[in-house]
Scaffold this motif. Structure first.
Motif, PDB file in Angstrom:
ATOM      1  N   SER A 169     -13.789   3.882  10.541  1.00  0.00           N
ATOM      2  CA  SER A 169     -12.668   2.946  10.657  1.00  0.00           C
ATOM      3  C   SER A 169     -11.383   3.553  10.103  1.00  0.00           C
ATOM      4  O   SER A 169     -10.299   3.047  10.361  1.00  0.00           O
ATOM      5  N   LYS A 170     -11.507   4.619   9.327  1.00  0.00           N
ATOM      6  CA  LYS A 170     -10.327   5.286   8.772  1.00  0.00           C
ATOM      7  C   LYS A 170      -9.934   6.442   9.691  1.00  0.00           C
ATOM      8  O   LYS A 170     -10.774   7.256  10.078  1.00  0.00           O
ATOM      9  N   PRO A 171      -8.652   6.547  10.064  1.00  0.00           N
ATOM     10  CA  PRO A 171      -8.200   7.614  10.972  1.00  0.00           C
ATOM     11  C   PRO A 171      -8.331   8.981  10.313  1.00  0.00           C
ATOM     12  O   PRO A 171      -8.344   9.092   9.080  1.00  0.00           O
ATOM     13  N   PRO A 172      -8.423  10.043  11.107  1.00  0.00           N
ATOM     14  CA  PRO A 172      -8.577  11.404  10.561  1.00  0.00           C
ATOM     15  C   PRO A 172      -7.463  11.796   9.591  1.00  0.00           C
ATOM     16  O   PRO A 172      -7.682  12.577   8.682  1.00  0.00           O
ATOM     17  N   GLU A 173      -6.280  11.244   9.812  1.00  0.00           N
ATOM     18  CA  GLU A 173      -5.143  11.624   8.973  1.00  0.00           C
ATOM     19  C   GLU A 173      -5.088  10.838   7.654  1.00  0.00           C
ATOM     20  O   GLU A 173      -4.174  11.037   6.847  1.00  0.00           O
ATOM     21  N   TYR A 174      -6.061   9.969   7.404  1.00  0.00           N
ATOM     22  CA  TYR A 174      -6.023   9.137   6.196  1.00  0.00           C
ATOM     23  C   TYR A 174      -5.961   9.983   4.931  1.00  0.00           C
ATOM     24  O   TYR A 174      -5.171   9.704   4.018  1.00  0.00           O
ATOM     25  N   MET A 175      -6.785  11.013   4.861  1.00  0.00           N
ATOM     26  CA  MET A 175      -6.827  11.843   3.654  1.00  0.00           C
ATOM     27  C   MET A 175      -5.506  12.563   3.435  1.00  0.00           C
ATOM     28  O   MET A 175      -5.044  12.690   2.292  1.00  0.00           O
ATOM     29  N   ASP A 176      -4.880  13.040   4.513  1.00  0.00           N
ATOM     30  CA  ASP A 176      -3.582  13.701   4.381  1.00  0.00           C
ATOM     31  C   ASP A 176      -2.528  12.718   3.876  1.00  0.00           C
ATOM     32  O   ASP A 176      -1.684  13.065   3.037  1.00  0.00           O
ATOM     33  N   GLN A 177      -2.589  11.488   4.383  1.00  0.00           N
ATOM     34  CA  GLN A 177      -1.646  10.460   3.936  1.00  0.00           C
ATOM     35  C   GLN A 177      -1.842  10.150   2.461  1.00  0.00           C
ATOM     36  O   GLN A 177      -0.872  10.038   1.693  1.00  0.00           O
ATOM     37  N   LEU A 178      -3.107  10.026   2.048  1.00  0.00           N
ATOM     38  CA  LEU A 178      -3.410   9.718   0.653  1.00  0.00           C
ATOM     39  C   LEU A 178      -2.944  10.846  -0.256  1.00  0.00           C
ATOM     40  O   LEU A 178      -2.341  10.599  -1.310  1.00  0.00           O
ATOM     41  N   ARG A 179      -3.190  12.084   0.136  1.00  0.00           N
ATOM     42  CA  ARG A 179      -2.764  13.227  -0.674  1.00  0.00           C
ATOM     43  C   ARG A 179      -1.234  13.248  -0.819  1.00  0.00           C
ATOM     44  O   ARG A 179      -0.710  13.451  -1.920  1.00  0.00           O
ATOM     45  N   GLU A 180      -0.536  13.012   0.275  1.00  0.00           N
ATOM     46  CA  GLU A 180       0.926  13.037   0.232  1.00  0.00           C
ATOM     47  C   GLU A 180       1.462  11.943  -0.682  1.00  0.00           C
ATOM     48  O   GLU A 180       2.402  12.162  -1.452  1.00  0.00           O
ATOM     49  N   ILE A 181       0.855  10.755  -0.605  1.00  0.00           N
ATOM     50  CA  ILE A 181       1.299   9.642  -1.441  1.00  0.00           C
ATOM     51  C   ILE A 181       1.098   9.960  -2.919  1.00  0.00           C
ATOM     52  O   ILE A 181       1.982   9.740  -3.754  1.00  0.00           O
ATOM     53  N   LEU A 182      -0.062  10.514  -3.254  1.00  0.00           N
ATOM     54  CA  LEU A 182      -0.344  10.825  -4.655  1.00  0.00           C
ATOM     55  C   LEU A 182       0.577  11.928  -5.189  1.00  0.00           C
ATOM     56  O   LEU A 182       0.900  11.957  -6.379  1.00  0.00           O
TER      57      LEU A 182
END
Length: 209
Positions: A169-182
């Motif tokens: 349910s989570k898109p492939p780019e979710y981890m990249d988005q999370l890393r950028e936010i952190l």
């Protein structure tokens, strides 16, 4: 218990048990998260666990997860992290994790002879957690400590990656988005480490509730 196959001829014959929607919702969530290759086997393990324990959350405590982590750390003194499945299974059994839970975890994805024990713990947490944000909280409680509640950001992302990789349910780019936010939120305050409270306050955490 026998399964009745009596035919239904009208809507008045249908009586939906009150707990059925929640049971099916929880089961569907686990199917989507695990993406099992054999759905029937996964369902058998899932409902066997439910019949055995009643409520997985009340039978899998944070103390079990912490004890499981500590046992793996003792075995893996050189921090290799990848262990034979047989070893991981035995450690889990010794820590009180039910056979049904272990089978559910082992049915997630393609079977491999070895596994990162940290991933096993994260997947066990995902089975116990009510939802994704609860799983994140349990991850912090298991891998951090009361004295040092923060996790190194890179380590936190590694653990989250284990969880997200099993959640279509989570898109492939979710981890990249999370890393950028952190790395950028609050002038980079979470670039090196983050606590659950800090993570939970971020807008991206709202998608996990």
């Amino acid at each position: 218990m026998s399964i009745q196959t009596e035919k239904l001829f009208c809507a008045e014959q249908i009586e939906v048990p009150l707990e059925l929607p929640e049971i099916l919702k929880a089961f569907t969530k686990e199917c989507i998260r695990a993406q099992p290759e054999n759905l029937v086997e996964f369902a058998a393990n899932y409902f066997a666990q439910m019949a055995q324990t009643g409520d997985s959350e009340s039978n899998m405590s944070i103390e079990q997860f912490v004890a499981l982590r500590q046992k793996f750390e003792e075995i893996d003194a050189e921090n290799i992290f990848v262990l034979p499945r047989e070893t991981i299974t035995q450690v889990a059994i010794d820590s009180g994790i039910s056979d049904a839970t272990i089978n559910n975890i082992n049915s997630m994805g393609k079977p491999e002879k070895t596994m990162d024990w940290r991933e096993f713990i994260v997947l066990a947490i995902s089975v116990a957690a009510e939802n994704m944000i609860s799983a994140f909280e349990l991850i912090f409680m298991t891998f951090a400590s009361q004295e040092e509640p923060a996790l190194p950001t890179n380590f936190f992302l590694l653990l989250v990656g284990f969880l997200i990789s099993r959640d279509p349910s989570k898109p492939p780019e979710y981890m990249d988005q999370l890393r950028e936010i952190l790395e950028t939120e609050n002038d980079g305050a979470f670039k090196d480490q983050v606590t659950f409270e800090e993570f939970a306050a971020l807008p991206i955490a709202e998608t996990l509730r």
